[in-house]
Scaffold this motif. Structure first.
Motif, PDB file in Angstrom:
ATOM      1  N   SER A 237      -0.884  -9.041   8.511  1.00  0.00           N
ATOM      2  CA  SER A 237      -1.001  -8.619   7.118  1.00  0.00           C
ATOM      3  C   SER A 237       0.335  -8.668   6.394  1.00  0.00           C
ATOM      4  O   SER A 237       1.400  -8.602   7.013  1.00  0.00           O
ATOM      5  CB  SER A 237      -1.533  -7.179   7.032  1.00  0.00           C
ATOM      6  N   GLU A 238       0.233  -8.765   5.075  1.00  0.00           N
ATOM      7  CA  GLU A 238       1.362  -8.536   4.182  1.00  0.00           C
ATOM      8  C   GLU A 238       1.117  -7.204   3.498  1.00  0.00           C
ATOM      9  O   GLU A 238       0.007  -6.939   3.006  1.00  0.00           O
ATOM     10  CB  GLU A 238       1.473  -9.661   3.159  1.00  0.00           C
ATOM     11  N   ILE A 239       2.114  -6.371   3.472  1.00  0.00           N
ATOM     12  CA  ILE A 239       1.982  -5.004   2.967  1.00  0.00           C
ATOM     13  C   ILE A 239       1.459  -4.963   1.526  1.00  0.00           C
ATOM     14  O   ILE A 239       0.610  -4.143   1.172  1.00  0.00           O
ATOM     15  CB  ILE A 239       3.335  -4.287   3.053  1.00  0.00           C
ATOM     16  N   ALA A 240       1.982  -5.839   0.683  1.00  0.00           N
ATOM     17  CA  ALA A 240       1.655  -5.794  -0.737  1.00  0.00           C
ATOM     18  C   ALA A 240       0.450  -6.663  -1.100  1.00  0.00           C
ATOM     19  O   ALA A 240       0.183  -6.872  -2.280  1.00  0.00           O
ATOM     20  CB  ALA A 240       2.865  -6.221  -1.563  1.00  0.00           C
ATOM     21  N   CYS A 241      -0.278  -7.143  -0.102  1.00  0.00           N
ATOM     22  CA  CYS A 241      -1.479  -7.957  -0.341  1.00  0.00           C
ATOM     23  C   CYS A 241      -2.697  -7.045  -0.453  1.00  0.00           C
ATOM     24  O   CYS A 241      -3.049  -6.370   0.514  1.00  0.00           O
ATOM     25  CB  CYS A 241      -1.655  -8.947   0.809  1.00  0.00           C
ATOM     26  N   PRO A 242      -3.361  -7.002  -1.606  1.00  0.00           N
ATOM     27  CA  PRO A 242      -4.489  -6.083  -1.758  1.00  0.00           C
ATOM     28  C   PRO A 242      -5.649  -6.398  -0.827  1.00  0.00           C
ATOM     29  O   PRO A 242      -6.376  -5.494  -0.415  1.00  0.00           O
ATOM     30  CB  PRO A 242      -4.888  -6.236  -3.225  1.00  0.00           C
TER      31      PRO A 242
ATOM     32  N   PHE B 196      -0.153   1.346   3.749  1.00  0.00           N
ATOM     33  CA  PHE B 196      -1.206   0.897   2.830  1.00  0.00           C
ATOM     34  C   PHE B 196      -1.644   2.042   1.918  1.00  0.00           C
ATOM     35  O   PHE B 196      -1.870   1.845   0.720  1.00  0.00           O
ATOM     36  CB  PHE B 196      -2.420   0.371   3.612  1.00  0.00           C
ATOM     37  N   ARG B 197      -1.760   3.234   2.489  1.00  0.00           N
ATOM     38  CA  ARG B 197      -2.180   4.395   1.691  1.00  0.00           C
ATOM     39  C   ARG B 197      -1.134   4.721   0.623  1.00  0.00           C
ATOM     40  O   ARG B 197      -1.471   5.020  -0.529  1.00  0.00           O
ATOM     41  CB  ARG B 197      -2.406   5.596   2.612  1.00  0.00           C
ATOM     42  N   ALA B 198       0.136   4.645   1.010  1.00  0.00           N
ATOM     43  CA  ALA B 198       1.197   4.941   0.047  1.00  0.00           C
ATOM     44  C   ALA B 198       1.215   3.918  -1.076  1.00  0.00           C
ATOM     45  O   ALA B 198       1.318   4.277  -2.261  1.00  0.00           O
ATOM     46  CB  ALA B 198       2.548   4.970   0.763  1.00  0.00           C
ATOM     47  N   TYR B 199       1.105   2.643  -0.732  1.00  0.00           N
ATOM     48  CA  TYR B 199       1.260   1.585  -1.730  1.00  0.00           C
ATOM     49  C   TYR B 199       0.024   1.429  -2.614  1.00  0.00           C
ATOM     50  O   TYR B 199       0.127   1.440  -3.842  1.00  0.00           O
ATOM     51  CB  TYR B 199       1.586   0.261  -1.043  1.00  0.00           C
ATOM     52  N   PHE B 200      -1.137   1.304  -1.986  1.00  0.00           N
ATOM     53  CA  PHE B 200      -2.350   1.078  -2.783  1.00  0.00           C
ATOM     54  C   PHE B 200      -3.039   2.368  -3.199  1.00  0.00           C
ATOM     55  O   PHE B 200      -3.658   2.421  -4.256  1.00  0.00           O
ATOM     56  CB  PHE B 200      -3.332   0.188  -1.997  1.00  0.00           C
ATOM     57  N   GLY B 201      -2.938   3.397  -2.390  1.00  0.00           N
ATOM     58  CA  GLY B 201      -3.605   4.645  -2.735  1.00  0.00           C
ATOM     59  C   GLY B 201      -2.825   5.496  -3.713  1.00  0.00           C
ATOM     60  O   GLY B 201      -3.407   6.193  -4.543  1.00  0.00           O
ATOM     61  N   GLN B 202      -1.480   5.425  -3.615  1.00  0.00           N
ATOM     62  CA  GLN B 202      -0.650   6.297  -4.444  1.00  0.00           C
ATOM     63  C   GLN B 202       0.307   5.532  -5.349  1.00  0.00           C
ATOM     64  O   GLN B 202       1.055   6.157  -6.105  1.00  0.00           O
ATOM     65  CB  GLN B 202       0.155   7.228  -3.524  1.00  0.00           C
ATOM     66  N   ALA B 203       0.294   4.211  -5.263  1.00  0.00           N
ATOM     67  CA  ALA B 203       1.184   3.352  -6.070  1.00  0.00           C
ATOM     68  C   ALA B 203       2.651   3.714  -5.863  1.00  0.00           C
ATOM     69  O   ALA B 203       3.454   3.657  -6.787  1.00  0.00           O
ATOM     70  CB  ALA B 203       0.810   3.421  -7.555  1.00  0.00           C
TER      71      ALA B 203
END
Length: 241
Positions: free
Chosen positions: A7-12, A123-130
């Protein structure tokens, strides 16, 4: 059974794909015997280290997406995530940057026995909490959250101890045929590019399990058999002795 997901971290699609894989394993009859391993496939080397840019600006520059088209394309992913239990899942309204350091953080966490915990947390930090996950302070905050020693993590990242491993992960995926993320390999047998739906993943898990685990047919529950404690004599044999 081993399932590897690159995976790539910033890939939705990666955040969603990881969630779908977790759901498939939860539904799988032999889920307790499945080992899920997250691996790195960084795609962000075009971004300058130490700076970030809004996702909106990136999509405008790269794909010419703006206005209603931009909203429609990204909100669709958010809606899919919400339908599958990921809410909030923010694709559009945050920043993006070079993720190499974040991948090194994940490799360090994996070496400390926290592979899935760390990937789920990022993933939770980046996509869940921006939340940003690109610089050292961002990652040290995550280290605190998942129980990694803060100063050790600082030294590891400052010294670049896992840089080679991150690159090796990516090159391994490419040798296996990956050209993007997410990319899943099940027991070294089946490669699945993209964020496959949960039912598809579950079907593959069952298929591979059946191929690698023979079905035991029991014609006689009292059949003669030898085990670690010796050889049993069937009851009917004893009766006629």
């Amino acid at each position: 059974m081993r399932v590897e997901i690159w995976s790539e971290i910033a890939c939705p699609w990666c955040g969603l794909g990881s969630h779908r894989l977790d759901r498939a394993v939860e539904r799988f009859e032999h889920g307790a015997e499945v080992e899920v391993i997250h691996r790195s496939f960084p795609l962000s080397d075009g971004f300058t280290v130490g700076s970030t840019i809004s996702v909106r600006e990136v999509l405008l520059r790269r794909y010419g997406l703006a206005g209603a088209r931009l909203e429609a394309s990204t909100r669709q992913i958010e809606a899919m995530a919400e339908q599958e239990g990921l809410s909030p899942y923010r694709v559009l309204d945050h920043q993006v940057g070079n993720t190499r350091l974040a991948h090194e953080f994940l490799a360090h966490a994996s070496a400390e026995g926290k592979n899935r915990v760390a990937w789920n947390a990022i993933f939770r930090a980046y996509f869940g909490q921006a939340r940003p996950v690109f610089d050292l302070d961002d990652l040290l905050g995550l280290a605190d959250e998942i129980g990694l020693e803060r100063e050790k993590t600082r030294r590891v990242l400052t010294e670049g101890r896992f840089g080679r491993q991150v690159q090796d992960d990516m090159e391994t995926a490419q040798r296996l045929g990956a050209t993007g993320t997410p990319y899943i390999v099940v027991d070294g047998r089946y490669a699945l590019p993209g964020a496959q739906d949960t039912d598809t993943l579950l079907g593959i898990l069952r298929q591979v399990w059946d191929e690698t685990h023979p079905t035991v047919l029991v014609a006689d529950n009292d059949a003669a058999i030898c085990g670690q404690d010796g050889c049993a004599v069937p009851a009917d044999h004893v009766a006629h002795a």
